[in-house]
Design a protein around this motif. Structure first.
Motif, PDB file in Angstrom:
ATOM      1  N   MET A 188      20.949  81.543  10.571  1.00  0.00           N
ATOM      2  CA  MET A 188      19.528  81.265  10.534  1.00  0.00           C
ATOM      3  C   MET A 188      18.742  80.723  11.987  1.00  0.00           C
ATOM      4  O   MET A 188      18.444  79.709  12.171  1.00  0.00           O
ATOM      5  CB  MET A 188      19.215  80.215   9.496  1.00  0.00           C
ATOM      6  N   ILE A 189      18.894  81.694  12.751  1.00  0.00           N
ATOM      7  CA  ILE A 189      18.398  81.443  14.181  1.00  0.00           C
ATOM      8  C   ILE A 189      17.235  82.113  14.763  1.00  0.00           C
ATOM      9  O   ILE A 189      16.774  82.329  15.861  1.00  0.00           O
ATOM     10  CB  ILE A 189      19.502  81.734  15.377  1.00  0.00           C
ATOM     11  N   ALA A 190      16.429  82.731  13.861  1.00  0.00           N
ATOM     12  CA  ALA A 190      15.358  83.515  14.180  1.00  0.00           C
ATOM     13  C   ALA A 190      13.990  83.287  13.353  1.00  0.00           C
ATOM     14  O   ALA A 190      12.985  83.674  13.294  1.00  0.00           O
ATOM     15  CB  ALA A 190      15.562  85.126  13.690  1.00  0.00           C
ATOM     16  N   GLY A 191      14.215  81.878  12.617  1.00  0.00           N
ATOM     17  CA  GLY A 191      12.969  81.734  11.779  1.00  0.00           C
ATOM     18  C   GLY A 191      11.590  81.473  12.917  1.00  0.00           C
ATOM     19  O   GLY A 191      11.778  80.968  13.746  1.00  0.00           O
ATOM     20  N   ARG A 192      10.668  81.843  12.358  1.00  0.00           N
ATOM     21  CA  ARG A 192       9.169  81.533  12.894  1.00  0.00           C
ATOM     22  C   ARG A 192       9.009  80.231  13.511  1.00  0.00           C
ATOM     23  O   ARG A 192       8.759  79.963  14.745  1.00  0.00           O
ATOM     24  CB  ARG A 192       8.093  82.100  12.150  1.00  0.00           C
ATOM     25  N   GLU A 193       9.326  79.006  12.924  1.00  0.00           N
ATOM     26  CA  GLU A 193       8.917  78.076  13.509  1.00  0.00           C
ATOM     27  C   GLU A 193      10.136  77.213  13.737  1.00  0.00           C
ATOM     28  O   GLU A 193      10.414  75.906  13.832  1.00  0.00           O
ATOM     29  CB  GLU A 193       8.331  77.095  12.044  1.00  0.00           C
ATOM     30  N   MET A 194      11.205  77.890  13.807  1.00  0.00           N
ATOM     31  CA  MET A 194      12.580  77.170  14.160  1.00  0.00           C
ATOM     32  C   MET A 194      12.454  76.450  15.078  1.00  0.00           C
ATOM     33  O   MET A 194      12.202  76.540  16.477  1.00  0.00           O
ATOM     34  CB  MET A 194      13.620  78.324  14.451  1.00  0.00           C
ATOM     35  N   CYS A 195      13.046  74.879  14.998  1.00  0.00           N
ATOM     36  CA  CYS A 195      13.410  74.107  16.342  1.00  0.00           C
ATOM     37  C   CYS A 195      14.730  73.426  15.837  1.00  0.00           C
ATOM     38  O   CYS A 195      14.952  72.526  14.977  1.00  0.00           O
ATOM     39  CB  CYS A 195      12.127  73.048  16.268  1.00  0.00           C
ATOM     40  N   LEU A 196      16.041  73.972  16.472  1.00  0.00           N
ATOM     41  CA  LEU A 196      17.274  73.627  16.045  1.00  0.00           C
ATOM     42  C   LEU A 196      17.659  72.273  16.299  1.00  0.00           C
ATOM     43  O   LEU A 196      17.406  71.459  17.363  1.00  0.00           O
ATOM     44  CB  LEU A 196      18.280  74.427  16.814  1.00  0.00           C
ATOM     45  N   THR A 197      17.935  71.575  15.510  1.00  0.00           N
ATOM     46  CA  THR A 197      18.384  70.130  15.652  1.00  0.00           C
ATOM     47  C   THR A 197      19.968  69.877  15.538  1.00  0.00           C
ATOM     48  O   THR A 197      20.402  70.977  15.194  1.00  0.00           O
ATOM     49  CB  THR A 197      17.997  69.138  14.350  1.00  0.00           C
ATOM     50  N   ARG A 198      20.508  68.989  15.982  1.00  0.00           N
ATOM     51  CA  ARG A 198      21.803  68.985  16.223  1.00  0.00           C
ATOM     52  C   ARG A 198      22.741  68.925  14.727  1.00  0.00           C
ATOM     53  O   ARG A 198      22.642  67.486  14.489  1.00  0.00           O
ATOM     54  CB  ARG A 198      22.264  67.970  17.325  1.00  0.00           C
ATOM     55  N   GLU A 199      23.510  69.872  14.425  1.00  0.00           N
ATOM     56  CA  GLU A 199      24.141  69.820  12.862  1.00  0.00           C
ATOM     57  C   GLU A 199      25.218  68.730  13.103  1.00  0.00           C
ATOM     58  O   GLU A 199      26.010  68.393  13.935  1.00  0.00           O
ATOM     59  CB  GLU A 199      24.791  71.012  12.780  1.00  0.00           C
ATOM     60  N   GLY A 200      25.333  67.766  11.946  1.00  0.00           N
ATOM     61  CA  GLY A 200      26.108  66.717  11.652  1.00  0.00           C
ATOM     62  C   GLY A 200      27.648  66.625  12.140  1.00  0.00           C
ATOM     63  O   GLY A 200      28.117  66.133  12.994  1.00  0.00           O
ATOM     64  N   PHE A 201      28.302  67.758  11.594  1.00  0.00           N
ATOM     65  CA  PHE A 201      29.813  67.865  11.665  1.00  0.00           C
ATOM     66  C   PHE A 201      30.068  67.941  13.030  1.00  0.00           C
ATOM     67  O   PHE A 201      31.058  67.757  13.743  1.00  0.00           O
ATOM     68  CB  PHE A 201      30.273  68.834  10.666  1.00  0.00           C
ATOM     69  N   GLY A 202      29.306  69.164  13.718  1.00  0.00           N
ATOM     70  CA  GLY A 202      29.518  69.450  14.991  1.00  0.00           C
ATOM     71  C   GLY A 202      29.407  68.360  15.938  1.00  0.00           C
ATOM     72  O   GLY A 202      29.976  67.926  16.963  1.00  0.00           O
ATOM     73  N   ARG A 203      28.105  67.404  15.971  1.00  0.00           N
ATOM     74  CA  ARG A 203      27.867  66.364  16.612  1.00  0.00           C
ATOM     75  C   ARG A 203      28.805  65.314  16.318  1.00  0.00           C
ATOM     76  O   ARG A 203      29.295  64.825  17.445  1.00  0.00           O
ATOM     77  CB  ARG A 203      26.616  65.770  15.823  1.00  0.00           C
ATOM     78  N   ASP A 204      29.566  65.199  15.213  1.00  0.00           N
ATOM     79  CA  ASP A 204      30.693  64.168  15.007  1.00  0.00           C
ATOM     80  C   ASP A 204      31.891  64.541  15.526  1.00  0.00           C
ATOM     81  O   ASP A 204      32.873  63.679  15.968  1.00  0.00           O
ATOM     82  CB  ASP A 204      30.824  63.714  13.478  1.00  0.00           C
ATOM     83  N   TYR A 205      32.124  65.970  15.403  1.00  0.00           N
ATOM     84  CA  TYR A 205      33.531  66.261  15.611  1.00  0.00           C
ATOM     85  C   TYR A 205      33.656  67.141  16.926  1.00  0.00           C
ATOM     86  O   TYR A 205      34.857  67.409  17.405  1.00  0.00           O
ATOM     87  CB  TYR A 205      34.362  66.958  14.414  1.00  0.00           C
ATOM     88  N   ALA A 206      32.736  67.454  17.452  1.00  0.00           N
ATOM     89  CA  ALA A 206      32.646  68.354  18.497  1.00  0.00           C
ATOM     90  C   ALA A 206      31.220  67.967  19.303  1.00  0.00           C
ATOM     91  O   ALA A 206      30.735  68.806  19.835  1.00  0.00           O
ATOM     92  CB  ALA A 206      32.627  70.024  18.367  1.00  0.00           C
ATOM     93  N   ALA A 207      31.359  66.365  19.817  1.00  0.00           N
ATOM     94  CA  ALA A 207      30.179  66.037  20.497  1.00  0.00           C
ATOM     95  C   ALA A 207      29.738  66.871  21.679  1.00  0.00           C
ATOM     96  O   ALA A 207      28.887  67.055  22.029  1.00  0.00           O
ATOM     97  CB  ALA A 207      30.329  64.583  20.536  1.00  0.00           C
ATOM     98  N   TRP A 208      30.959  66.935  22.711  1.00  0.00           N
ATOM     99  CA  TRP A 208      30.936  67.311  23.980  1.00  0.00           C
ATOM    100  C   TRP A 208      30.384  68.865  23.872  1.00  0.00           C
ATOM    101  O   TRP A 208      29.662  69.153  24.642  1.00  0.00           O
ATOM    102  CB  TRP A 208      32.180  67.349  24.693  1.00  0.00           C
ATOM    103  N   LEU A 209      30.596  69.684  22.805  1.00  0.00           N
ATOM    104  CA  LEU A 209      30.048  71.023  22.742  1.00  0.00           C
ATOM    105  C   LEU A 209      28.659  71.110  22.414  1.00  0.00           C
ATOM    106  O   LEU A 209      28.008  71.653  23.060  1.00  0.00           O
ATOM    107  CB  LEU A 209      31.162  71.768  21.805  1.00  0.00           C
ATOM    108  N   THR A 210      28.174  70.210  21.185  1.00  0.00           N
ATOM    109  CA  THR A 210      26.919  70.141  21.062  1.00  0.00           C
ATOM    110  C   THR A 210      26.113  69.810  22.336  1.00  0.00           C
ATOM    111  O   THR A 210      25.265  70.319  22.540  1.00  0.00           O
ATOM    112  CB  THR A 210      26.681  68.936  19.934  1.00  0.00           C
TER     113      THR A 210
END
Ligand code: ZN
Length: 306
Positions: A188-210
């Motif tokens: 879901m990376i094409a929505g008209r009003e998309m503004c991506l926030t930092r997803e929780g699991f990635g933030r917690d377990y792959a912080a450097w990649l985020t």
């Protein structure tokens, strides 16, 4: 080559054309003929741009009929001989029912999954066009996962394709084969009003990649990435995190048309998919150019080391 200029080659219009083409197949739930046709299109797109393509076939169980469903992931590998690899993935199947429709007569209508399904795959197809010229030397795999949501009103299991992929990746690594240093899932990376926030699991377990991806976005000056913390989303990055691969999902769960019949190409936007595609391509170029080292954990880390 400057990775930032290189990333400008990601063409949002071309990605949007692919998105529309995939939607013209109609609904593409796991196990359907349309999904099979989509697999052919994606495999050909990868192959024609220099990838070695493999199809990971496996079986699932339909959560309602309990019949066997034939499923398959499509894997395109660039520089397949490289042991150090990065994975960019997204699910190709669409949800069998539009179960967030308020009107119950619409729930069984044709759910096209333009953003939830086609956008990630279209981005993979456009990324594929640029990978033979990727700077640096790391190997890249693009993966279209099957059966992310063979789910009916919460009956069924999520992420069957990425689970199968993760199982095989772990076995391959244990047998001395290549391993994944990082994985980015696009959903879901094409929505008209998309503004991506930092997803929780990635933030917690792959912080450097985020932070790596968000830093690239910040430096590019895109308004499509927000510094806010986002939802925890059960997505195809979880099985990869489960086998110890640092993995994040770029996912817009605030998409207003999510799981409704209005998730159509009209609800999608060239600027959104292009912004994400360019951030991912620039990050890939920078990552692939880093010197190989056992403790390689991201761009920030390496910049600090210099
Ligand atoms: Zn969905």
């Amino acid at each position: 080559m400057n990775p930032s200029t290189y990333a400008d080659r990601f063409d949002g219009h071309r990605a949007m054309n692919d998105l529309i083409r995939l939607c013209s197949l109609g609904p593409r739930p796991a196990g359907s003929e349309a999904m099979e046709r989509q697999r052919g299109i994606v495999a050909e797109a990868f192959r024609s741009h220099g990838a070695e393509v493999s199809i990971q076939e496996f079986e699932g169980v339909h959560p309602l009929s309990e019949r066997t469903v034939r499923l398959a992931n499509v894997v395109g590998s660039w520089r397949p001989e490289r042991p150090d690899r990065v994975l960019i993935g997204g699910h190709g199947d669409t949800r069998p029912r539009a179960d967030r429709e308020r009107d119950p007569t619409r729930v069984l209508g044709p759910f096209l999954g333009a953003n939830d399904g086609a956008s990630g795959v279209a981005a993979l197809m456009e990324l594929a066009r640029h990978l033979t010229e990727l700077p640096g030397s790391a190997g890249v795999d693009l993966v279209m996962f099957d059966a992310e949501e063979l789910v009916f009103d919460e009956v069924g299991d999520y992420c069957l394709g990425s689970c199968e992929f993760a199982l095989r990746a772990r076995n391959q690594e244990r047998a001395g084969g290549p391993s994944y240093a990082a994985a980015v899932v696009l959903d879901m990376i094409a929505g008209r009003e998309m503004c991506l926030t930092r997803e929780g699991f990635g933030r917690d377990y792959a912080a450097w990649l985020t932070e790596d991806l968000w830093n690239v976005a910040r430096n590019r000056g895109t308004s499509r990435f927000s510094d806010d913390w986002g939802h925890y989303v059960e997505d195809d990055h979880l099985p990869l995190l489960g086998i110890g691969v640092p993995a994040i999902a770029l996912v817009d769960l605030d998409y207003p048309q999510w799981h409704t019949l209005d998730d159509r190409p009209e609800a999608c936007d060239v600027g959104a998919i292009e912004a994400v595609g360019r951030v991912v391509l620039e990050w890939l170029g920078r990552w692939a150019s880093l010197p190989e080292s056992p403790g390689k954990t991201g761009l920030l880390d390496n910049e600090n080391r210099e």
